[in-house]
Design an enzyme around this catalytic site. Structure first.
Site, PDB file in Angstrom:
ATOM      1  N   TYR A   1      53.210   0.331 -28.963  1.00 57.60           N
ATOM      2  CA  TYR A   1      53.086  -1.106 -28.734  1.00 57.60           C
ATOM      3  C   TYR A   1      51.779  -1.405 -27.995  1.00 57.60           C
ATOM      4  O   TYR A   1      51.556  -0.885 -26.906  1.00 57.60           O
ATOM      5  CB  TYR A   1      54.295  -1.569 -27.936  1.00 57.60           C
ATOM      6  CG  TYR A   1      54.201  -2.951 -27.339  1.00 57.60           C
ATOM      7  CD1 TYR A   1      53.899  -4.066 -28.124  1.00 57.60           C
ATOM      8  CD2 TYR A   1      54.440  -3.152 -25.970  1.00 57.60           C
ATOM      9  CE1 TYR A   1      53.824  -5.330 -27.564  1.00 57.60           C
ATOM     10  CE2 TYR A   1      54.373  -4.408 -25.408  1.00 57.60           C
ATOM     11  CZ  TYR A   1      54.062  -5.492 -26.205  1.00 57.60           C
ATOM     12  OH  TYR A   1      53.992  -6.749 -25.649  1.00 57.60           O
TER      13      TYR A   1
ATOM     14  N   ASP B   1      62.192   3.184 -23.581  1.00 58.72           N
ATOM     15  CA  ASP B   1      62.253   1.742 -23.795  1.00 58.72           C
ATOM     16  C   ASP B   1      63.113   1.506 -25.037  1.00 58.72           C
ATOM     17  O   ASP B   1      62.691   1.785 -26.153  1.00 58.72           O
ATOM     18  CB  ASP B   1      60.841   1.199 -23.988  1.00 58.72           C
ATOM     19  CG  ASP B   1      60.804  -0.323 -24.124  1.00 58.72           C
ATOM     20  OD1 ASP B   1      61.829  -0.907 -24.518  1.00 58.72           O
ATOM     21  OD2 ASP B   1      59.751  -0.916 -23.840  1.00 58.72           O
TER      22      ASP B   1
ATOM     23  N   ILE C   1      64.500  -1.425 -26.151  1.00 51.84           N
ATOM     24  CA  ILE C   1      64.614  -2.872 -26.310  1.00 51.84           C
ATOM     25  C   ILE C   1      65.085  -3.285 -27.712  1.00 51.84           C
ATOM     26  O   ILE C   1      65.672  -4.346 -27.888  1.00 51.84           O
ATOM     27  CB  ILE C   1      63.267  -3.540 -25.961  1.00 51.84           C
ATOM     28  CG1 ILE C   1      63.399  -5.060 -25.899  1.00 51.84           C
ATOM     29  CG2 ILE C   1      62.191  -3.136 -26.930  1.00 51.84           C
ATOM     30  CD1 ILE C   1      62.149  -5.753 -25.420  1.00 51.84           C
TER      31      ILE C   1
ATOM     32  N   LYS D   1      65.192  -9.205 -27.798  1.00 51.24           N
ATOM     33  CA  LYS D   1      65.170  -8.883 -29.233  1.00 51.24           C
ATOM     34  C   LYS D   1      66.570  -8.964 -29.849  1.00 51.24           C
ATOM     35  O   LYS D   1      66.761  -9.585 -30.892  1.00 51.24           O
ATOM     36  CB  LYS D   1      64.591  -7.491 -29.448  1.00 51.24           C
ATOM     37  CG  LYS D   1      63.256  -7.248 -28.764  1.00 51.24           C
ATOM     38  CD  LYS D   1      62.186  -8.224 -29.177  1.00 51.24           C
ATOM     39  CE  LYS D   1      60.882  -7.932 -28.454  1.00 51.24           C
ATOM     40  NZ  LYS D   1      59.823  -8.927 -28.774  1.00 51.24           N
TER      41      LYS D   1
END
Length: 439
Positions: free
Chosen positions: A115, A200, A202, A242
């Site tokens: 990212y 992570d 998410i 998300k």
């Protein structure tokens, strides 16, 4: 090796002040005229609640949030609500963990492509370095032991002390879930090097196809019993943005079995609190299991349909995507459209797509991909009609390229093409496009 940063272990925050201690005692036993009439009455907090009808002060029930996170993971792992810290989104959670685990000038390994925001989130204020773990399209960008070792050696050459590895699972930008083999490699590496793992997760609730999502703590518990030192070095980041489609609410969390990390993260969270009103609303949503269960399933179905629309539309344009099963984007292979196998050619193609075609996508180089020609394309932030229009535009562009009707951009600015009108507002590209057969 010193496992935590000075910031995480220092006592200069002032948390031991009687002011904060009083607030903590109140939180343990708050007065309520009906449910707890003998509790502590809060007279140490300067809040204006004189209008009782507007009193929405509330805290997210940690148990409710923990149960929601467990449900998304198929109840294969348990989350202790006492080891959870609420943060203002995943960005804040990741930065807070870096502050806790590393000193300025130390490093975290991050598998590529990653990212693009991590270059800001992990590095800017913490002054911690990122050392890329380069993954290859030859094995669909899967994480390998050799790639981890190579990155570690590179960090040593740069005289950087490696404090951990940060992964995104499911991957952003790949849209793939990590396999159990990959997670085994990661854990074995972290144990051998005595470093941390930040996962992570998410996008864990967006998995719409097999294989199902596997968290690093699920793999760890099958190999290392709780109480071993590894458990104090695994930290989970999550956010509701998300999975529930609530990016503006800024509700994230850190989960860790490391008491010192939880203590330090709790102190740091005072600089990025989630509003009481937001906590009140989120608690109502998460507490309604009749809503959350079918919502997650329906959301996954809809994400899958949008994913299929994008993959099919690109296929019709002669463009393939990496096979994926999660996330809100695809990792798109446009190597065959490059003028040459170089990142300059990738940037040239990207400028054409943004300025002439009118599609804002992310070039692989922004994700630190080691191979030019890959792009991240998002599909769930628009209507079906807009997605169809996007596919029409990209198909027309590819046809024009094949016919030799697209020339090179004027390099004086990003969007300088005279045949298209582009207006930019606050980072969003609003395109007034005239598709024609003339350059």
């Amino acid at each position: 090796m010193k496992m935590l940063s000075r910031k995480a272990t220092c006592h200069s925050h002032g948390q031991d002040s009687s002011y904060f201690l009083g607030l903590q005692e109140y939180e343990k036993n708050p007065y309520h005229e009906v449910h707890n009439p003998s509790g502590i009455i809060q007279m140490g907090l300067a809040e204006n609640q004189a209008d009782e009808n507007l009193n929405l002060a509330f805290n997210i029930n940690s148990q409710v949030l923990a149960e929601f996170v467990e449900e998304i993971r198929g109840n294969k792992v348990r989350f202790d609500p006492n080891k959870l810290v609420l943060t203002a989104g995943a960005t804040s959670a990741n930065e807070t963990l870096i502050f806790c685990l590393a000193e300025p000038g130390e490093a975290f390994l991050v598998p590529t492509p990653y990212y693009p925001g991590f270059d800001r989130d992990l590095k800017w204020r913490t002054e911690v370095e990122i050392v890329p773990v380069y993954c290859s399209s030859l094995n669909d960008f899967r994480l390998t032991e050799s790639a981890l070792e190579e990155a570690y050696k590179q960090a040593q050459k740069l005289k950087l002390k490696v404090k951990g590895v940060l992964i995104t699972n499911p991957s952003n930008p790949l849209g793939t879930t990590m396999t159990k083999d990959e997670l085994h490699h990661l854990i074995t590496f972290a144990v051998a090097k005595e470093i941390h793992i930040i996962s992570d997760e998410i996008y864990s609730g967006t998995v719409f196809d097999s294989p199902s999502f596997t968290s690093v703590i699920e793999v760890a518990k099958n190999k290392y019993p709780k109480g071993t030192t590894l458990w104090s070095r695994i930290h989970i980041v999550y956010s509701l943005s998300k999975d529930l489609g609530l990016p503006g609410f800024r509700v994230g969390m850190i989960y860790s079995n490391n008491e010192a990390v939880i203590s330090a993260a709790t102190k740091m969270s005072s600089f990025g609190l989630v509003s009481s009103q937001t906590q009140y609303l989120i608690s109502k949503i998460l507490g309604d299991r009749k809503f959350t269960k079918p919502y997650i399933k329906e959301n996954q179905k809809r994400v899958k349909k949008r994913h299929e629309m994008l993959v099919l539309g690109l296929k019709k344009a002669g463009i393939r995507c990496l096979k994926s099963n999660a996330g809100l984007f695809c990792w798109v292979d446009m190597r065959h459209l490059l003028r040459s196998n170089a990142f300059d050619a990738e940037m040239e193609l990207w400028k054409k797509i943004v300025c002439e075609v009118g599609l804002n996508i992310s070039p692989g180089s922004s994700c630190h991909c080691s191979e030019p020609g890959w792009f991240r394309v998002c599909f769930s932030n628009m209507s079906k009609e807009t997605l169809n229009l996007s596919m029409q535009r990209i198909k027309a562009f590819v046809n024009s390229m094949n016919d030799g009707r697209y020339g090179q951009n004027d390099e004086r600015s990003l969007c300088s093409s005279r045949s298209k009108k582009v207006t930019c507002y606050m980072g969003f590209i609003i395109v007034k496009i005239r598709l024609s057969t003339q350059v």
